[in-house]
Design a protein around this motif. Structure first.
Motif, PDB file in Angstrom:
ATOM      1  N   LYS A 193       0.797  -1.322  -0.240  1.00  0.00           N
ATOM      2  CA  LYS A 193      -0.077   0.487   0.171  1.00  0.00           C
ATOM      3  C   LYS A 193       0.753   1.334  -0.228  1.00  0.00           C
ATOM      4  O   LYS A 193       0.379   2.680  -1.040  1.00  0.00           O
ATOM      5  N   ARG A 194       2.393   1.188   0.839  1.00  0.00           N
ATOM      6  CA  ARG A 194       3.065   2.343   0.722  1.00  0.00           C
ATOM      7  C   ARG A 194       3.476   2.448  -0.315  1.00  0.00           C
ATOM      8  O   ARG A 194       3.828   3.944  -0.698  1.00  0.00           O
ATOM      9  N   GLU A 195       4.716   1.260  -1.091  1.00  0.00           N
ATOM     10  CA  GLU A 195       4.848   1.479  -2.772  1.00  0.00           C
ATOM     11  C   GLU A 195       3.648   2.231  -3.736  1.00  0.00           C
ATOM     12  O   GLU A 195       4.678   2.950  -4.666  1.00  0.00           O
ATOM     13  N   LEU A 196       2.787   1.653  -3.232  1.00  0.00           N
ATOM     14  CA  LEU A 196       1.578   2.691  -4.141  1.00  0.00           C
ATOM     15  C   LEU A 196       1.737   3.429  -4.366  1.00  0.00           C
ATOM     16  O   LEU A 196       1.097   4.519  -4.960  1.00  0.00           O
ATOM     17  N   GLU A 197       1.001   4.109  -3.030  1.00  0.00           N
ATOM     18  CA  GLU A 197       0.988   6.344  -2.699  1.00  0.00           C
ATOM     19  C   GLU A 197       2.108   6.732  -3.188  1.00  0.00           C
ATOM     20  O   GLU A 197       1.746   7.677  -3.682  1.00  0.00           O
ATOM     21  N   ILE A 198       2.741   6.008  -2.770  1.00  0.00           N
ATOM     22  CA  ILE A 198       4.488   6.908  -3.146  1.00  0.00           C
ATOM     23  C   ILE A 198       4.841   6.928  -5.127  1.00  0.00           C
ATOM     24  O   ILE A 198       5.067   7.578  -5.242  1.00  0.00           O
ATOM     25  N   TYR A 199       4.456   6.062  -5.604  1.00  0.00           N
ATOM     26  CA  TYR A 199       4.192   5.607  -7.009  1.00  0.00           C
ATOM     27  C   TYR A 199       3.618   6.234  -7.411  1.00  0.00           C
ATOM     28  O   TYR A 199       3.370   7.812  -8.892  1.00  0.00           O
ATOM     29  N   ASN A 200       2.291   6.353  -6.579  1.00  0.00           N
ATOM     30  CA  ASN A 200       1.001   7.512  -7.621  1.00  0.00           C
ATOM     31  C   ASN A 200       1.520   8.602  -6.760  1.00  0.00           C
ATOM     32  O   ASN A 200       0.798  10.111  -7.705  1.00  0.00           O
ATOM     33  N   GLU A 201       1.690   9.573  -6.096  1.00  0.00           N
ATOM     34  CA  GLU A 201       2.407  10.905  -5.170  1.00  0.00           C
ATOM     35  C   GLU A 201       3.482  11.019  -6.714  1.00  0.00           C
ATOM     36  O   GLU A 201       3.774  12.433  -7.270  1.00  0.00           O
ATOM     37  N   MET A 202       4.423  10.272  -7.211  1.00  0.00           N
ATOM     38  CA  MET A 202       5.618  10.449  -8.205  1.00  0.00           C
ATOM     39  C   MET A 202       4.585  10.989  -9.669  1.00  0.00           C
ATOM     40  O   MET A 202       5.188  11.768 -10.457  1.00  0.00           O
ATOM     41  N   GLU A 232      14.346   4.640  -6.394  1.00  0.00           N
ATOM     42  CA  GLU A 232      14.245   3.995  -7.609  1.00  0.00           C
ATOM     43  C   GLU A 232      13.636   2.344  -7.937  1.00  0.00           C
ATOM     44  O   GLU A 232      12.744   2.091  -8.625  1.00  0.00           O
ATOM     45  N   ASN A 233      14.215   1.776  -6.804  1.00  0.00           N
ATOM     46  CA  ASN A 233      13.768   0.221  -6.830  1.00  0.00           C
ATOM     47  C   ASN A 233      12.054   0.365  -6.644  1.00  0.00           C
ATOM     48  O   ASN A 233      11.328  -0.502  -7.202  1.00  0.00           O
ATOM     49  N   ILE A 234      11.267   1.675  -6.227  1.00  0.00           N
ATOM     50  CA  ILE A 234       9.552   1.139  -5.726  1.00  0.00           C
ATOM     51  C   ILE A 234       9.360   2.192  -6.574  1.00  0.00           C
ATOM     52  O   ILE A 234       8.114   1.634  -7.596  1.00  0.00           O
ATOM     53  N   TYR A 235       9.424   2.921  -7.575  1.00  0.00           N
ATOM     54  CA  TYR A 235       9.508   3.717  -9.202  1.00  0.00           C
ATOM     55  C   TYR A 235       9.426   2.605 -10.209  1.00  0.00           C
ATOM     56  O   TYR A 235       8.494   2.037 -11.066  1.00  0.00           O
TER      57      TYR A 235
END
Length: 244
Positions: A193-202, A232-235
């Motif tokens: 969920k956190r990774e999705l939030e970060i990506y959506n923010e990007m 970068e890994n999350i992206y």
């Protein structure tokens, strides 16, 4: 002479009787034929086949009805009056969210069941387009899990005036596209969920036109990401997941 005069009325009476019997017989035959005539067969109702045991829970996030002209040739080929006289057809466009671990069969049957339900509610719907996602924040960016089109010969914008007026469904077909990852997602490849939030923010549109380094600094600070490598890994992880 007298004998002839006596026979004539008798012949007239016999002739009338025969005509009456002939008429009566004709009427009887008509009634008999009408009763024995086989009733016309009703047109079979259009049926959508799907497996009700393979339908999973889903959430409808967006529903849009459009009314469009039933064109059979280029718009420029019509006169103004001809365009006004053309009937409109109804297109339903939907966006749904399904579980990330849904299988291909489950997704296919779930999509078909939606078409069945919507056309049962409104028989005047002539075209249905459904986009399936696992994350509602992706709505509006194509689809991440699958897509269904229900239309004449499975082609969008293929509704004729006759179909629009009479709801003829004999040549209706499905065009269903399901991404390869559906049903094959490993737990370690699934974004948190956190990774999705970060990506959506990007990917937020408020950052359009900004330098990548500036975006990275803002996002890292907001989500307390410690290293550029983690960023970068999350992206890459979420980006690959959404694309494939």
């Amino acid at each position: 002479m007298n004998k002839t005069l006596w026979i004539l009325p008798v012949l007239i009476l016999l002739s009338c009787k025969e005509n009456k019997e002939s008429i009566t017989k004709t009427k009887t035959e008509i009634i008999k034929d009408t009763i024995l005539e086989k009733p016309m067969k009703a047109k079979p109702k259009y049926k959508i086949d799907f497996d009700a045991t393979k339908i999973l829970n889903f959430t409808v996030e967006n529903t849009e009805f459009s009314s469009l002209k039933a064109l059979t040739q280029k718009l420029s080929d019509y006169s103004t009056q001809e365009l006004e006289d053309l009937p409109n057809f109804i297109r339903l466009t939907m966006s749904i969210v399904v579980p990330f671990d849904i299988s291909k069969k489950n997704l296919e049957n779930t999509l078909k069941s939606i078409v069945h339900e919507e056309t049962e509610k409104n028989n005047d719907i002539d075209e249905i387009l459904i986009f399936a996602y696992d994350d509602k924040k992706d709505i509006g960016t194509g689809y991440t899990f699958g897509k269904l089109l229900w239309a004449p010969n499975a082609k969008i914008g293929n509704v004729t005036p006759e179909i629009a007026l009479k709801n003829v469904r004999t040549n209706y077909r499905f065009d269903i596209i399901i991404k390869e990852k559906v049903g094959n997602i490993k737990k370690e490849d699934l974004p948190t969920k956190r990774e999705l939030e970060i990506y959506n923010e990007m990917m937020d549109e408020k950052y359009i036109g900004m330098d990548d380094d500036v975006i990275r600094d803002i996002v890292m600070k907001k989500f307390k990401i410690k290293t550029e490598k983690e960023y970068e890994n999350i992206y890459l992880k979420v980006g690959v997941y959404k694309i494939f």
